[in-house]
Design a protein around this motif. Sequence first.
Motif, PDB file in Angstrom:
ATOM      1  N   ALA A 277      28.604  18.161  53.348  1.00 47.15           N
ATOM      2  CA  ALA A 277      27.791  18.626  52.227  1.00 47.15           C
ATOM      3  C   ALA A 277      28.596  19.421  51.209  1.00 47.15           C
ATOM      4  O   ALA A 277      28.102  19.677  50.107  1.00 47.15           O
ATOM      5  N   ARG A 278      29.825  19.770  51.550  1.00 48.70           N
ATOM      6  CA  ARG A 278      30.634  20.587  50.644  1.00 48.70           C
ATOM      7  C   ARG A 278      31.845  19.797  50.168  1.00 48.70           C
ATOM      8  O   ARG A 278      32.584  19.239  50.966  1.00 48.70           O
ATOM      9  N   ILE A 292      40.430  13.401  46.055  1.00 46.17           N
ATOM     10  CA  ILE A 292      39.034  13.657  46.410  1.00 46.17           C
ATOM     11  C   ILE A 292      38.197  12.456  45.986  1.00 46.17           C
ATOM     12  O   ILE A 292      38.422  11.857  44.931  1.00 46.17           O
ATOM     13  N   LEU A 293      37.245  12.092  46.801  1.00 42.11           N
ATOM     14  CA  LEU A 293      36.357  10.978  46.466  1.00 42.11           C
ATOM     15  C   LEU A 293      35.509  11.315  45.249  1.00 42.11           C
ATOM     16  O   LEU A 293      35.197  12.483  44.984  1.00 42.11           O
ATOM     17  N   ARG A 294      35.132  10.292  44.516  1.00 40.75           N
ATOM     18  CA  ARG A 294      34.245  10.455  43.367  1.00 40.75           C
ATOM     19  C   ARG A 294      32.787  10.388  43.835  1.00 40.75           C
ATOM     20  O   ARG A 294      32.491   9.846  44.896  1.00 40.75           O
ATOM     21  N   ILE A 295      31.874  10.902  43.022  1.00 39.98           N
ATOM     22  CA  ILE A 295      30.440  10.836  43.347  1.00 39.98           C
ATOM     23  C   ILE A 295      30.009   9.387  43.516  1.00 39.98           C
ATOM     24  O   ILE A 295      29.245   9.048  44.428  1.00 39.98           O
ATOM     25  N   GLU A 315      29.705  19.481  42.150  1.00 37.73           N
ATOM     26  CA  GLU A 315      29.551  20.084  43.474  1.00 37.73           C
ATOM     27  C   GLU A 315      28.109  20.005  43.956  1.00 37.73           C
ATOM     28  O   GLU A 315      27.841  19.751  45.141  1.00 37.73           O
ATOM     29  N   GLN A 316      27.140  20.223  43.065  1.00 31.46           N
ATOM     30  CA  GLN A 316      25.730  20.152  43.443  1.00 31.46           C
ATOM     31  C   GLN A 316      25.305  18.723  43.757  1.00 31.46           C
ATOM     32  O   GLN A 316      24.518  18.482  44.680  1.00 31.46           O
ATOM     33  N   ARG A 319      26.654  17.933  47.225  1.00 31.99           N
ATOM     34  CA  ARG A 319      25.864  18.551  48.296  1.00 31.99           C
ATOM     35  C   ARG A 319      24.591  17.756  48.574  1.00 31.99           C
ATOM     36  O   ARG A 319      24.207  17.557  49.735  1.00 31.99           O
ATOM     37  N   GLN A 320      23.943  17.288  47.515  1.00 35.16           N
ATOM     38  CA  GLN A 320      22.720  16.517  47.700  1.00 35.16           C
ATOM     39  C   GLN A 320      22.983  15.219  48.463  1.00 35.16           C
ATOM     40  O   GLN A 320      22.246  14.867  49.385  1.00 35.16           O
ATOM     41  N   ILE A 321      24.043  14.501  48.071  1.00 33.96           N
ATOM     42  CA  ILE A 321      24.366  13.247  48.748  1.00 33.96           C
ATOM     43  C   ILE A 321      24.853  13.510  50.173  1.00 33.96           C
ATOM     44  O   ILE A 321      24.475  12.821  51.124  1.00 33.96           O
TER      45      ILE A 321
END
Length: 349
Positions: A277-278, A292-295, A315-316, A319-321
């Motif tokens: 989640a972080r 770092i992976l992309r959204i 970041e938010q 966390r949701q995904i």
Amino acid sequence: MRSISLFSGCGGLDLGLHDAGFKTVLASDFEGLCAKTWRQNMPATPFVVGRIGDLTRSDLTSQLGGKIGEIDLIAGGPPCPPFSKSRFYLKDKPRALDDPNGWETINGYLNMLDWVRPRGFILENVKGLAYKVHADALATIIERAEKLGYKVSTAVLNAANYGVPQIRERCFVVGSLDACIELPKPTHSNDPTSSLLPWVTAGDVLADLDTEENASDEGHFAGGQHNGLLQQVPPGDNYLYFTEKRGHPEPTFKWRGRYWSFLLKLSPDMPSWTIQARRSNNMGPFHWRSRILRISEIKRLQTFPDAFALAGTVEQQWRQIGNAVPPLLAAAVGRSVAEAIGAPLRDAA
């Protein structure tokens, strides 16, 4: 079939349940940002922002137009920290139902079952809920549900065994007033057979996103001061690559001296490890290209639609995904519940 969503987050569990034939008539979460995400993707669904311990039966009634009516399903994943593996290392914090938040969320979920009496329910949590040390918490959930007339089943399911390109083990507690729910049998395996497909890999779902056009995207630097070491970690490995036990000529770290996801890198030939989640610059999994992976990529690894919109900062959104149930796994569980409560099944395809 009408369902109520608790601890809804960005809606991963609900997306899968929709594919299994359920319609969310009410959603709820403590975080207002999740309500914004729902409004972008499922604007017709009423969304209540607040702690579950503060919600009352009258709140449900008013949100549903003055009458709850027949509800086929309550589904939700109470926040997992009290049952998570990381809590074992935080000795100053209580675990399971001894944690006030753990008690509030589990008790609130069970109160909803009592008030609404849906035909079935799904409670999802981290694998730790099934650990022996948390036996009292799991027994409390089962016993209270059984007193309400539910036939209860539990199992730990690995999302990779259901076509999700991610090794993600989660505990499911499900119940029905009608018939015992048989949780879904795996459709995929790391050891495929004539009846089981091979696991879907990270490379299968991410390859088309890693093009020359977007390869230089900013904001994805990984590893911090250890970026040079991350560059050397082979795909599918982590910081242990640099230990004496693994035969490295210049060991940098002690064996098991760091958390397992430190400098953890994906392999294109395997499913991803659990998306946390972080978002972190030293805790993976990272892309095999050492970034770092992309959204857009973690949405793929969690089986969210590419077009799914997320509110908030990077970041938010992460966390949701990261907190969500993979919709593809949720759909498999949803079909099992639908079958047990005698509802007509939609085509799994």
